[in-house]
Design a protein around this motif. Structure first.
Motif, PDB file in Angstrom:
ATOM      1  N   LEU A   1       0.840  -1.191   0.000  1.00 45.42           N
ATOM      2  CA  LEU A   1       0.000   0.000   0.000  1.00 45.42           C
ATOM      3  C   LEU A   1       0.879   1.247   0.000  1.00 45.42           C
ATOM      4  O   LEU A   1       1.582   1.516   0.962  1.00 45.42           O
ATOM      5  N   PRO A   2       0.833   2.053  -1.054  1.00 42.63           N
ATOM      6  CA  PRO A   2       1.618   3.295  -1.055  1.00 42.63           C
ATOM      7  C   PRO A   2       1.142   4.206   0.075  1.00 42.63           C
ATOM      8  O   PRO A   2      -0.040   4.236   0.405  1.00 42.63           O
ATOM      9  N   GLN A   3       2.104   4.936   0.644  1.00 47.11           N
ATOM     10  CA  GLN A   3       1.797   5.726   1.831  1.00 47.11           C
ATOM     11  C   GLN A   3       0.656   6.730   1.622  1.00 47.11           C
ATOM     12  O   GLN A   3      -0.129   6.968   2.512  1.00 47.11           O
ATOM     13  N   GLU A   4       0.582   7.275   0.400  1.00 51.13           N
ATOM     14  CA  GLU A   4      -0.417   8.345   0.236  1.00 51.13           C
ATOM     15  C   GLU A   4      -1.835   7.791   0.203  1.00 51.13           C
ATOM     16  O   GLU A   4      -2.809   8.532   0.297  1.00 51.13           O
ATOM     17  N   TYR A   5      -1.970   6.467   0.106  1.00 49.72           N
ATOM     18  CA  TYR A   5      -3.308   5.902   0.049  1.00 49.72           C
ATOM     19  C   TYR A   5      -3.789   5.357   1.385  1.00 49.72           C
ATOM     20  O   TYR A   5      -4.872   4.790   1.464  1.00 49.72           O
ATOM     21  N   VAL A   6      -2.986   5.551   2.439  1.00 51.99           N
ATOM     22  CA  VAL A   6      -3.360   4.960   3.722  1.00 51.99           C
ATOM     23  C   VAL A   6      -4.720   5.463   4.200  1.00 51.99           C
ATOM     24  O   VAL A   6      -5.592   4.688   4.583  1.00 51.99           O
ATOM     25  N   GLY A   7      -4.893   6.789   4.128  1.00 53.15           N
ATOM     26  CA  GLY A   7      -6.163   7.365   4.571  1.00 53.15           C
ATOM     27  C   GLY A   7      -7.329   6.778   3.811  1.00 53.15           C
ATOM     28  O   GLY A   7      -8.348   6.391   4.383  1.00 53.15           O
ATOM     29  N   GLN A   8      -7.169   6.687   2.491  1.00 54.59           N
ATOM     30  CA  GLN A   8      -8.242   6.161   1.663  1.00 54.59           C
ATOM     31  C   GLN A   8      -8.529   4.698   1.975  1.00 54.59           C
ATOM     32  O   GLN A   8      -9.674   4.280   2.073  1.00 54.59           O
ATOM     33  N   ALA A   9      -7.431   3.942   2.156  1.00 52.68           N
ATOM     34  CA  ALA A   9      -7.616   2.516   2.420  1.00 52.68           C
ATOM     35  C   ALA A   9      -8.366   2.322   3.729  1.00 52.68           C
ATOM     36  O   ALA A   9      -9.256   1.472   3.832  1.00 52.68           O
ATOM     37  N   ARG A  10      -8.050   3.157   4.712  1.00 48.95           N
ATOM     38  CA  ARG A  10      -8.757   3.063   5.986  1.00 48.95           C
ATOM     39  C   ARG A  10     -10.240   3.371   5.799  1.00 48.95           C
ATOM     40  O   ARG A  10     -11.102   2.726   6.372  1.00 48.95           O
ATOM     41  N   GLN A  11     -10.480   4.339   4.941  1.00 46.24           N
ATOM     42  CA  GLN A  11     -11.868   4.710   4.671  1.00 46.24           C
ATOM     43  C   GLN A  11     -12.623   3.540   4.028  1.00 46.24           C
ATOM     44  O   GLN A  11     -13.770   3.264   4.376  1.00 46.24           O
ATOM     45  N   VAL A  12     -11.939   2.846   3.102  1.00 55.93           N
ATOM     46  CA  VAL A  12     -12.578   1.687   2.476  1.00 55.93           C
ATOM     47  C   VAL A  12     -12.904   0.640   3.521  1.00 55.93           C
ATOM     48  O   VAL A  12     -14.028   0.122   3.585  1.00 55.93           O
ATOM     49  N   VAL A  13     -11.908   0.367   4.390  1.00 53.17           N
ATOM     50  CA  VAL A  13     -12.122  -0.662   5.409  1.00 53.17           C
ATOM     51  C   VAL A  13     -13.288  -0.278   6.306  1.00 53.17           C
ATOM     52  O   VAL A  13     -14.183  -1.090   6.589  1.00 53.17           O
ATOM     53  N   LEU A  14     -13.328   0.994   6.727  1.00 47.06           N
ATOM     54  CA  LEU A  14     -14.406   1.424   7.617  1.00 47.06           C
ATOM     55  C   LEU A  14     -15.761   1.319   6.925  1.00 47.06           C
ATOM     56  O   LEU A  14     -16.743   0.870   7.524  1.00 47.06           O
ATOM     57  N   GLY A  15     -15.793   1.726   5.650  1.00 47.70           N
ATOM     58  CA  GLY A  15     -17.055   1.657   4.915  1.00 47.70           C
ATOM     59  C   GLY A  15     -17.555   0.233   4.811  1.00 47.70           C
ATOM     60  O   GLY A  15     -18.721  -0.054   5.094  1.00 47.70           O
ATOM     61  N   VAL A  16     -16.652  -0.664   4.439  1.00 47.39           N
ATOM     62  CA  VAL A  16     -17.052  -2.062   4.311  1.00 47.39           C
ATOM     63  C   VAL A  16     -17.479  -2.618   5.665  1.00 47.39           C
ATOM     64  O   VAL A  16     -18.484  -3.334   5.776  1.00 47.39           O
ATOM     65  N   LEU A  17     -16.739  -2.220   6.721  1.00 49.36           N
ATOM     66  CA  LEU A  17     -17.107  -2.679   8.063  1.00 49.36           C
ATOM     67  C   LEU A  17     -18.510  -2.221   8.433  1.00 49.36           C
ATOM     68  O   LEU A  17     -19.294  -2.974   9.012  1.00 49.36           O
ATOM     69  N   LEU A  18     -18.829  -0.986   8.087  1.00 50.13           N
ATOM     70  CA  LEU A  18     -20.166  -0.476   8.383  1.00 50.13           C
ATOM     71  C   LEU A  18     -21.217  -1.354   7.732  1.00 50.13           C
ATOM     72  O   LEU A  18     -22.217  -1.732   8.363  1.00 50.13           O
ATOM     73  N   VAL A  19     -20.995  -1.667   6.449  1.00 50.01           N
ATOM     74  CA  VAL A  19     -21.971  -2.488   5.736  1.00 50.01           C
ATOM     75  C   VAL A  19     -22.105  -3.851   6.392  1.00 50.01           C
ATOM     76  O   VAL A  19     -23.216  -4.329   6.663  1.00 50.01           O
ATOM     77  N   VAL A  20     -20.949  -4.461   6.693  1.00 48.67           N
ATOM     78  CA  VAL A  20     -20.979  -5.798   7.293  1.00 48.67           C
ATOM     79  C   VAL A  20     -21.687  -5.757   8.643  1.00 48.67           C
ATOM     80  O   VAL A  20     -22.519  -6.612   8.964  1.00 48.67           O
ATOM     81  N   LEU A  21     -21.372  -4.724   9.429  1.00 40.95           N
ATOM     82  CA  LEU A  21     -21.997  -4.626  10.744  1.00 40.95           C
ATOM     83  C   LEU A  21     -23.509  -4.456  10.616  1.00 40.95           C
ATOM     84  O   LEU A  21     -24.272  -5.104  11.327  1.00 40.95           O
ATOM     85  N   MET A  22     -23.926  -3.595   9.711  1.00 39.37           N
ATOM     86  CA  MET A  22     -25.371  -3.369   9.558  1.00 39.37           C
ATOM     87  C   MET A  22     -26.067  -4.659   9.142  1.00 39.37           C
ATOM     88  O   MET A  22     -27.203  -4.916   9.478  1.00 39.37           O
ATOM     89  N   MET A  23     -25.337  -5.459   8.386  1.00 45.93           N
ATOM     90  CA  MET A  23     -25.900  -6.713   7.921  1.00 45.93           C
ATOM     91  C   MET A  23     -26.035  -7.719   9.062  1.00 45.93           C
ATOM     92  O   MET A  23     -27.081  -8.330   9.245  1.00 45.93           O
ATOM     93  N   PHE A  24     -24.955  -7.903   9.819  1.00 46.64           N
ATOM     94  CA  PHE A  24     -24.927  -9.028  10.751  1.00 46.64           C
ATOM     95  C   PHE A  24     -24.921  -8.626  12.217  1.00 46.64           C
ATOM     96  O   PHE A  24     -25.224  -9.432  13.076  1.00 46.64           O
ATOM     97  N   ARG A  25     -24.525  -7.423  12.516  1.00 48.76           N
ATOM     98  CA  ARG A  25     -24.378  -7.072  13.918  1.00 48.76           C
ATOM     99  C   ARG A  25     -24.652  -5.587  14.112  1.00 48.76           C
ATOM    100  O   ARG A  25     -23.745  -4.781  14.339  1.00 48.76           O
TER     101      ARG A  25
END
Lengths: 350, 262, 252, 449
Positions: free
Chosen positions: A316-340
């Motif tokens: 992961l290039p350093q400049e994309y860390v913020g974005q990658a975290r955002q992706v992870v959080l977004g996906v986590l939100l979806v998963v959580l809303m689905m199952f928990r």
């Protein structure tokens, strides 16, 4: 008490180790606790104590934010995406009151500086946030559900625009430099360690206040109102008053976090208070779990670790860390809303 | 209500022996609450069967179980001798129309649009139009209001609209859930007459759930009485009237227990 | 059914020509009833006769369109839900409405704790509240379940808990909407015992039911509604033997 | 909370509107050039908001929740155009076309196609054709469609060859279908063989003409890229509905669950876009040349007319589909009462899926227009989404007329507000308007009855 959720399970697991192997639904809380704390420990060992200290300050600020937002989301059921506004209010109040750097604006002439000490400005920041929250809360009290989300988006946008465009006070996009560090007598809290200390002390205050409210009769009434406003009214509680009160308290604690933030960075500009940050904050609260203080602490810890942890990823290039975290959080939100929908260790499902 | 020459396009179904629509030992549970317990009832072709009982007896659940709108936890629904297993939206294609309780017409749509929705699955404009004409002929009150919004109609008219929408599918069996609930007595009579007319003239099999006993017993061929989720009586309308079963059920003289599992 | 002033003391709750319209439909239509002080009054009537609407109007859950409600001598044009405890009224709901995502114990404690706004922040759950909550939960047989979430209870337990929650509020008038619906015999008996206990304490209980068996057993007075209007009122057996009641139920 | 207007409120509303109109009129008379300029800018921006609001309203009036994915759909649409056209706009200096993205999108399209074919064809032909054959044929079709998507995306410089004929075919079929419907309408709802013949003739002619134009003129690649972007964004919207929302709707009645989930999707997709395309803003060139026309003293770009036209045509097309087709009737029926709609034989899942597709396509078009008008950046969707949301609420929740009215009104008010305020306050004006409206007229301008 302030025992982490899943504590009982830890003791049962210690007594019966085989249960630790079964990752059943009910154990998610335990695993979330263990995983995140373990990650934190590993991180500290790998990165060294100095870095962990910096992280401690950031964690303290995010934890204050998420605990105070959780008070609103978890205990009144209103999903506010606008808390970044109160954060900004706190930050700007402290910055304006303490900064001594002269700044000349072509349009407005010289902007006066006040040069207050940090600890004098901090209560003012809290009060300003509370006062604005009172006005905003009165206007917002009639909304709920999706419309509430929309108007709280609106508050975030409006406050951002005020920070950006009310140049006579906030100095616009140039931002405010040289915000004062905390100081008691001659002791200036200048190093990272000292700042972490202040941050954690403030966090402790926020945790204490939240816990005091939540565990009182007041907190119980709030939960009842969250569950069924009309029934709570039938039993003699005026729901709007309770909701307004907790909204103001939450905003005041958010303002406190803002004051700490601006003193920590010593420079603030409107870009720290964009809508996206507010959405991230909401996702931390939901990730950690609604209606628990511990969950918010855990969520903030996970959030801070996530960003720093991602710097480890080789691909992961350093400049994309913020974005990658955002992706992870977004996906986590979806998963959580689905199952928990109550989040990792939450006590309330949306 | 004036008589109408029945030159409608809706074809009568030929009668056959045995139950066309049948519930065998059906149980329905909503969570822990048992709404129906081992209920067996049915209707033969061309008949009008009535299901009666007090509030909470599980009458409406019978129809919801047929339509796949209630969780059937035991037993099975049979349609023309074979288990009925289609998804809710496909049941109407098999010849069963459901008119839900409370006149649930589509209030933001016009009357004729409401009717057309009854056979939307056809994809055949000409046939749709033919059926629309014949249903409008059957319900003169709808013909006058065919361009109005359904929300502007009175309760009785909405009930007629719901009935007409059910008929648009040219059903073999029509399921009516409390068609007279909340209507003024004079309208109630009109509705029953219309239901009777549909049953007599179109030879449509009708399964009606009703709380208005006296009205429905006049037109029914077969009657079932439910109480607390159980079938307590089945037979001809005469047999219901002869016994005191209804008064007993309604005024709580029957005893018996409803169950609530823990 | 308006009474002369001398008789007024006998009635704890009266309605004078109250109405409630939904769209064009009158759910309650110029209804005047009087409910005797103490004892159990049952409200019955066919579907859609306005029983639940009446309860909602009396408890402030729905605003009154017209008319006056007299509660213990106080004449009220509007009833706010949050004032009903001050009027000494509380209620249960037809579709059980508990505070779902909090514990059984908390469901009771919510009702017991202070109504003073700021005092509530500093109030901890003291022994006195806890004892009272335990007393109530034991009465409804749910002390063992005190830590369970209300949403995880069975239907019957939810129903009982809701009645328990109403009982926890120390008022004179209890409006119970279908307290017996969907209960199995053991639970039913328990609710009956609770209501009898409340009657013995001199409370006024008003309940809606469609189960005539229980109405016969429990009620002292009976009010029959039909189409939002009063059909009959009086002693239970007298009323139930009137032919109008049967015909209202069976339709014409 | 939601009350009907009282007469007093309505009077105040009319008075306020009148005062604002009089004020604007007065300002316009005193400086007509500026008024013209602001008016056109307002309508042009309003067209974008209106498209967004139409997407929101369509979905909201069917399933009663706001799908925040549409913010991402707008960005997806705009970046889709950039993705397909970047080679020519930027030359060789910035190559964004990556196989990874193409494969992912091809897979999404194949998956969605497989589901749609299964849900529609399978249930219809099951009794007549052997189910296994149907499944195999459907699967192959889906794979073919996925492969075709991959092909189109991989060679964006040949868009006019790869996608041109298909677009012409789609237009032709739509024309035949629309004309037949129109003729039927004109004839009082009754069909006729002659109508069909005429419709087919006109449709075929149109398809051939458009096909020739598209294939021969390389300039058409821009228009084709718009269509491809809208289709892709719509497909993603459909996939999200089918993959996530269906299950969430079954599990929970709370509107917040799906709102938060769609917020998560917005968050994730926005970040994905900035990873793929970097977060710096980029301009999309004006498709009609950037030389403005001078009309009545105002500088007006041809593109502004185009944007307004797209919004109005899109609105009218959607309105007539909803009003006159059986699909539209099914959509409205589901909005009214989903359970009864299912009972009368409507396959609600499929219909709602199509609604999600169309709504997202509208949002994508809004994003494209906004991108051409100003510039694109990954976060553009967030604000566009909010503006569309505001427009649909101010116009009247769940009312399509309200959506377009609210959109144009919001655009105009933003523009006329910066006449007297500084331009940077226009977002504040928009949200101020929202809060004002929700406080006093919670049902919006044209409430759904």
């Amino acid at each position: 008490m302030m025992r982490p959720p899943g504590w009982q399970r830890i003791t049962t697991v210690l007594r019966n180790p085989r249960e630790a192997l079964t990752l059943s639904r009910g154990n998610i809380e335990l695993w979330a606790n263990l995983l995140i704390i373990l990650c934190a420990l590993v991180f500290m060992v790998l990165k060294g104590a100095t870095f962990a200290v910096t992280l401690g300050t950031v964690f303290g600020i995010w934890a204050m934010l998420s605990i105070s937002l959780n008070l609103v989301v978890g205990y009144t059921g209103l999903l506010s995406v606008g808390h970044i506004g109160f954060f900004g209010l706190g930050a700007y109040t402290v910055a304006i009151l303490t900064s001594t750097t002269a700044y000349e604006n072509l349009r407005t002439g010289e902007i006066p500086t006040f040069g207050w000490p940090f600890f004098a400005a901090l209560p003012v920041a809290v009060l300003v946030a509370g006062l604005v929250a009172l006005l905003v809360g009165i206007a917002f009290n009639r909304f709920r559900d999706d419309i509430y989300v929309l108007v709280s988006f609106g508050f975030a946008i409006i406050s951002f625009n005020v920070f950006l465009n009310f140049r006579a006070l906030t100095r616009g996009a140039f931002g405010i430099h040289d915000v004062a560090r905390p100081q008691i007598g001659n002791w200036v809290f200048d190093t990272e360690l000292e700042l972490m200390l202040v941050s954690l002390v403030l966090l402790a205050i926020v945790v204490g206040i939240s816990w005091f409210i939540v565990s009182s009769s007041f907190g119980r009434v709030l939960k009842a109102i969250r569950e069924d406003e009309q029934v709570a009214e039938v039993f003699g509680y005026r729901a709007t008053h309770y909701k307004l009160a907790v909204w103001v308290i939450s905003a005041m604690m958010t303002g406190l976090a803002g004051g700490m933030f601006s003193s920590w960075t010593t420079f603030i500009d409107p870009n720290s208070f964009i809508l996206l940050e507010s959405i991230l904050l909401v996702s931390i609260v939901i990730l950690g779990g609604l209606a628990t203080i511990w969950g918010s602490l855990l969520g903030a810890l996970a959030f801070v670790l996530l960003e720093e942890g991602m710097r480890f990823l080789p691909f992961l290039p350093q400049e994309y860390v913020g974005q990658a975290r955002q992706v992870v959080l977004g996906v986590l939100l979806v998963v959580l809303m689905m199952f928990r929908p109550q989040g990792l260790v939450g006590r309330f499902k949306l | 209500m004036e008589q109408h020459s029945s030159t409608t396009e809706i074809r009568p179904h030929t009668a056959s022996e045995g139950m066309t629509l049948e519930l065998r030992d059906v149980s329905v549970h909503f969570g822990a609450v048992a709404a129906l317990q081992n209920v067996s009832l049915g209707v033969t072709t061309g008949e009008l069967a009535a299901v009666m009982g007090p509030n909470g007896a599980g009458k409406s659940t019978v129809l919801k179980a047929i339509m796949g709108l209630a969780p059937v936890t035991g037993g099975q629904v049979f349609w023309r001798g074979a288990p009925l297993m289609a998804a809710t939206h496909e049941i109407v294609k098999q010849g069963i129309s459901f008119v839900p309780q409370g006149r649930r017409v589509f209030t933001h749509l016009s009357v004729s649009e409401n009717l057309e929705l009854g056979c939307l699955y056809l994809n055949d404009r000409a046939e749709q139009q033919r059926r629309l004409d014949s249903v409008l002929e059957l319900f003169p009150v709808l013909y006058d209001k065919r361009r109005d919004m359904a929300s502007q109609m009175s309760g009785g008219q909405q009930q007629m609209l719901a009935l007409g929408r059910g008929l648009m599918a040219n059903p073999e069996a029509l399921l009516l859930d409390e068609p007279t609930l909340g209507l003024a007595p004079i309208i109630v009579k009109e509705v029953f007459e219309k239901v009777h007319e549909i049953n007599e003239k179109l030879q449509t099999t009708i399964f009606v759930v009703e709380h208005n006993i006296n009205g429905v017993l006049d037109i029914a061929n077969r009657a079932y009485v439910l109480d607390k989720g159980r079938l307590v009586h089945s037979g001809t309308p005469q047999s219901v009237q002869e016994t005191n079963i209804l008064t007993d059920v309604f005024l709580g003289r029957l005893g018996g227990e409803s169950e609530d599992e823990l | 059914m308006s009474e002369s002033p001398g008789q007024r003391d006998n009635y704890i709750l009266e309605t004078l020509d109250i109405s409630k319209h939904f769209g064009g439909v009158s759910a309650v239509d110029g209804l005047s009833i009087s409910i005797p002080r103490r004892g159990v009054t049952s409200i019955v009537g066919p579907n859609g006769s306005g029983k639940s609407t009446l309860i909602n109007l009396l408890s402030g859950t729905l605003p009154l369109d017209e008319g006056i409600v007299v509660i213990d001598g106080k004449r009220l044009r509007t009833i706010h839900a949050y004032e009903t405890p001050d009027h000494s009224i509380t209620r249960t709901f037809q579709e059980v409405r508990l505070f779902d995502q909090i514990s059984v114990l908390d469901n009771i404690l919510v009702v017991l704790t202070t109504r003073k706004f700021w005092a509530a922040v500093f109030e901890r759950t003291n022994r006195q509240y806890r004892a009272r909550a335990q007393e109530i939960l034991e009465q409804v047989g749910m002390w063992e379940k005190r830590d369970a979430l209300a949403m995880d209870l069975s239907y019957g337990q939810r129903k009982l808990l809701e009645i328990g929650r109403a009982m926890a509020l120390n008022v004179n008038i209890y409006l119970l909407d279908e307290p017996f619906a969907g209960l199995f015999p053991q639970m039913l008996e328990r609710v009956k015992v609770l209501l009898k206990g409340m009657r013995e304490q001199g409370r006024t209980i008003i309940f809606v039911s469609h189960n005539m068996e229980i109405v016969r057993e429990m009620a002292d007075h009976l009010i029959v509604l039909d189409g939002g209007k009063l059909l009959l009122a009086g002693e239970v057996e007298d009323v139930l033997n009137q032919p109008e009641v049967i015909s209202a139920y069976l339709g014409t | 909370m939601l009350n009907y207007f009282s007469r007093k409120e309505r009077l105040i509303a009319f008075l306020l509107v009148a005062i604002v109109l009089i004020y604007i009129g007065w300002r316009s008379i005193s400086s007509p050039e500026q008024a013209m300029q602001f008016g056109f800018n307002g309508l042009s921006v309003g067209a974008v908001y209106a498209l967004m609001a139409i997407g929101f309203t369509l979905v909201y009036s069917t399933v009663w929740f706001f799908d925040l994915y549409y913010g991402a759909a707008a960005a997806l649409g705009a970046y889709g155009v950039f993705y397909l056209r970047s080679q020519e706009w930027l030359g060789g200096q910035y190559q964004v076309n990556t196989p990874v993205v193409n494969i992912i999108l091809a897979l999404v399209v194949a998956g969605v196609a497989a589901w749609v074919l299964h849900a529609i064809l399978y249930s219809r032909l099951r009794e007549r054709v052997d189910p296994t054959t149907l499944r195999i044929v459907g699967g192959l079709l889906a794979i073919a469609l996925g492969a075709y998507t991959g092909l189109v995306l991989t060679f964006p410089s040949h868009l006019h060859v790869t996608f041109g004929p298909v677009a012409a075919l789609i237009v032709g079929v739509a024309a035949i279908w629309g004309l037949r419907l129109l003729f039927e309408r004109l004839n009082g709802g009754r069909g006729h063989l002659a109508f069909q013949a005429i419709a087919v003739l006109i449709g075929a002619a149109l398809a051939i003409y458009i096909g020739i134009f598209l294939v021969n003129s390389p300039g058409s690649k821009l228009y084709l890229s718009w269509a491809v972007s809208c289709l892709i964004a719509g497909t993603v919207g459909l996939a999200l509905y089918r993959g996530l929302y269906v299950r969430m709707r079954q599990r929970s009645r709370s509107p917040l669950i799906m709102l938060v989930a769609s917020l998560g999707i917005l968050l994730a997709l926005t970040a994905c876009i900035s990873i793929v395309f970097q977060s710096a803003p980029r301009p999309l060139p004006d498709p009609f040349g950037s030389v403005p026309w001078t009309i009545g003293g105002a500088n007006i770009k041809g593109f502004n007319f185009f944007a307004i036209g797209v919004a109005i045509v899109g609105f009218l097309a959607l309105l007539s589909v909803l009003k006159w087709t059986s699909f539209g009737r099914a959509v409205r029926a589901i909005g009214d009462d989903e359970e009864v709609a299912r009972v009368v034989g409507i396959n609600t899942t499929v219909i709602i899926a199509i609604v999600f597709f169309v709504g997202a396509a509208f949002a994508a078009m809004a994003g494209i227009l906004s991108g051409h008008d100003t510039a694109i950046q990954p976060r553009m969707g967030l604000l566009l989404m909010l503006k569309g949301w505001i427009a649909s609420v101010v116009g009247g929740i769940g009312n399509l007329y309200g959506a377009i009215l609210g959109g144009f009104m919001l655009g105009l008010i933003e523009q006329f507000a910066i006449w007297d305020l500084a331009g940077e306050w226009k977002d504040v004006v928009a949200f101020g308007l929202l809060i004002l409206f929700l406080s006093f007229w919670p049902r919006g301008l044209l409430p759904r009855k």
